[in-house]
Motif scaffolding. Structure first.
Motif, short mmCIF file in Angstrom:
data_model
loop_
_atom_site.label_atom_id
_atom_site.label_comp_id
_atom_site.label_asym_id
_atom_site.label_seq_id
_atom_site.Cartn_x
_atom_site.Cartn_y
_atom_site.Cartn_z
N GLU A 24 51.40 -69.44 -2.98
CA GLU A 24 52.71 -69.12 -2.41
C GLU A 24 53.02 -70.02 -1.23
O GLU A 24 52.12 -70.39 -0.46
CB GLU A 24 52.79 -67.65 -1.99
CG GLU A 24 51.85 -67.26 -0.85
CD GLU A 24 52.16 -65.91 -0.27
OE1 GLU A 24 53.31 -65.43 -0.37
OE2 GLU A 24 51.24 -65.32 0.35
N GLU A 60 45.38 -59.47 4.81
CA GLU A 60 46.11 -60.01 3.66
C GLU A 60 46.53 -61.47 3.85
O GLU A 60 47.04 -62.10 2.91
CB GLU A 60 47.34 -59.16 3.33
CG GLU A 60 48.25 -58.88 4.51
CD GLU A 60 47.98 -57.53 5.15
OE1 GLU A 60 46.79 -57.18 5.34
OE2 GLU A 60 48.96 -56.84 5.48
N GLN A 119 46.68 -69.60 -1.19
CA GLN A 119 46.32 -68.97 -2.45
C GLN A 119 45.09 -68.11 -2.24
O GLN A 119 44.03 -68.60 -1.83
CB GLN A 119 46.04 -70.02 -3.53
CG GLN A 119 45.82 -69.41 -4.90
CD GLN A 119 45.82 -70.45 -5.99
OE1 GLN A 119 45.59 -71.64 -5.76
NE2 GLN A 119 46.12 -70.03 -7.21
N LYS A 137 45.41 -64.60 -7.18
CA LYS A 137 46.85 -64.60 -6.93
C LYS A 137 47.42 -66.00 -7.09
O LYS A 137 46.69 -66.99 -7.03
CB LYS A 137 47.15 -64.08 -5.52
CG LYS A 137 46.78 -62.61 -5.32
CD LYS A 137 47.25 -62.11 -3.98
CE LYS A 137 46.96 -60.63 -3.81
NZ LYS A 137 47.46 -60.12 -2.49
N GLU A 138 48.73 -66.07 -7.28
CA GLU A 138 49.39 -67.35 -7.39
C GLU A 138 49.53 -67.99 -6.00
O GLU A 138 49.57 -67.30 -4.99
CB GLU A 138 50.76 -67.19 -8.04
CG GLU A 138 50.71 -66.75 -9.48
CD GLU A 138 52.10 -66.73 -10.11
OE1 GLU A 138 52.17 -66.48 -11.33
OE2 GLU A 138 53.09 -66.94 -9.40
#
Length: 121
Positions: free
Chosen positions: A43, A86, A36, A40-41
């Protein structure tokens, strides 16, 4: 109650590698890594069915990350290569009982506290 303890996070330059570990206090059939990033959620990144070694991965990490397990140690690893900025996030270990084709939070019962991964560009 199964406790999960993650380790191995840290800071690395883009293109570098890290290996995360998750030690479980008991045997679980399915283990996974989620992540996470801020804003953001959470994942699913990768999961493994410890019974037969089946694995699945998020498309974003296929070919770069590898999940593995040592059943004798109740430990799961996430080898992360070719890291990108990222990929920076808090990484969580999770444990559940049943295999599924998707890596969804709904399939996991126990969660670790997380370990931070930061990838600098």
């Amino acid at each position: 109650q199964v406790q999960l303890v993650e380790s191995g996070g840290g800071s690395v330059q883009a293109g570098g590698s890290l290996r995360l570990s998750c030690a479980a206090s008991g045997s679980m059939s399915r283990m996974a890594w989620f992540r996470q990033a801020p804003g953001k959620e959470r994942e699913g990144v990768a999961s493994i069915y410890t019974v037969d070694g089946s694995t699945n991965y998020a498309d974003s990490v296929k070919g770069r990350f590898t999940i593995s397990r040592d059943n004798a140690k109740n430990t799961v690893y996430l080898q992360m290569n070719s890291l990108k900025p990222e990929d920076s996030a808090m990484y969580y270990c999770a444990a559940g009982y049943h295999w599924a084709r998707v890596i969804s939070e709904l399939g996991f019962v126990y969660w670790g506290q997380g370990t931070q991964v930061t990838v600098a560009s």
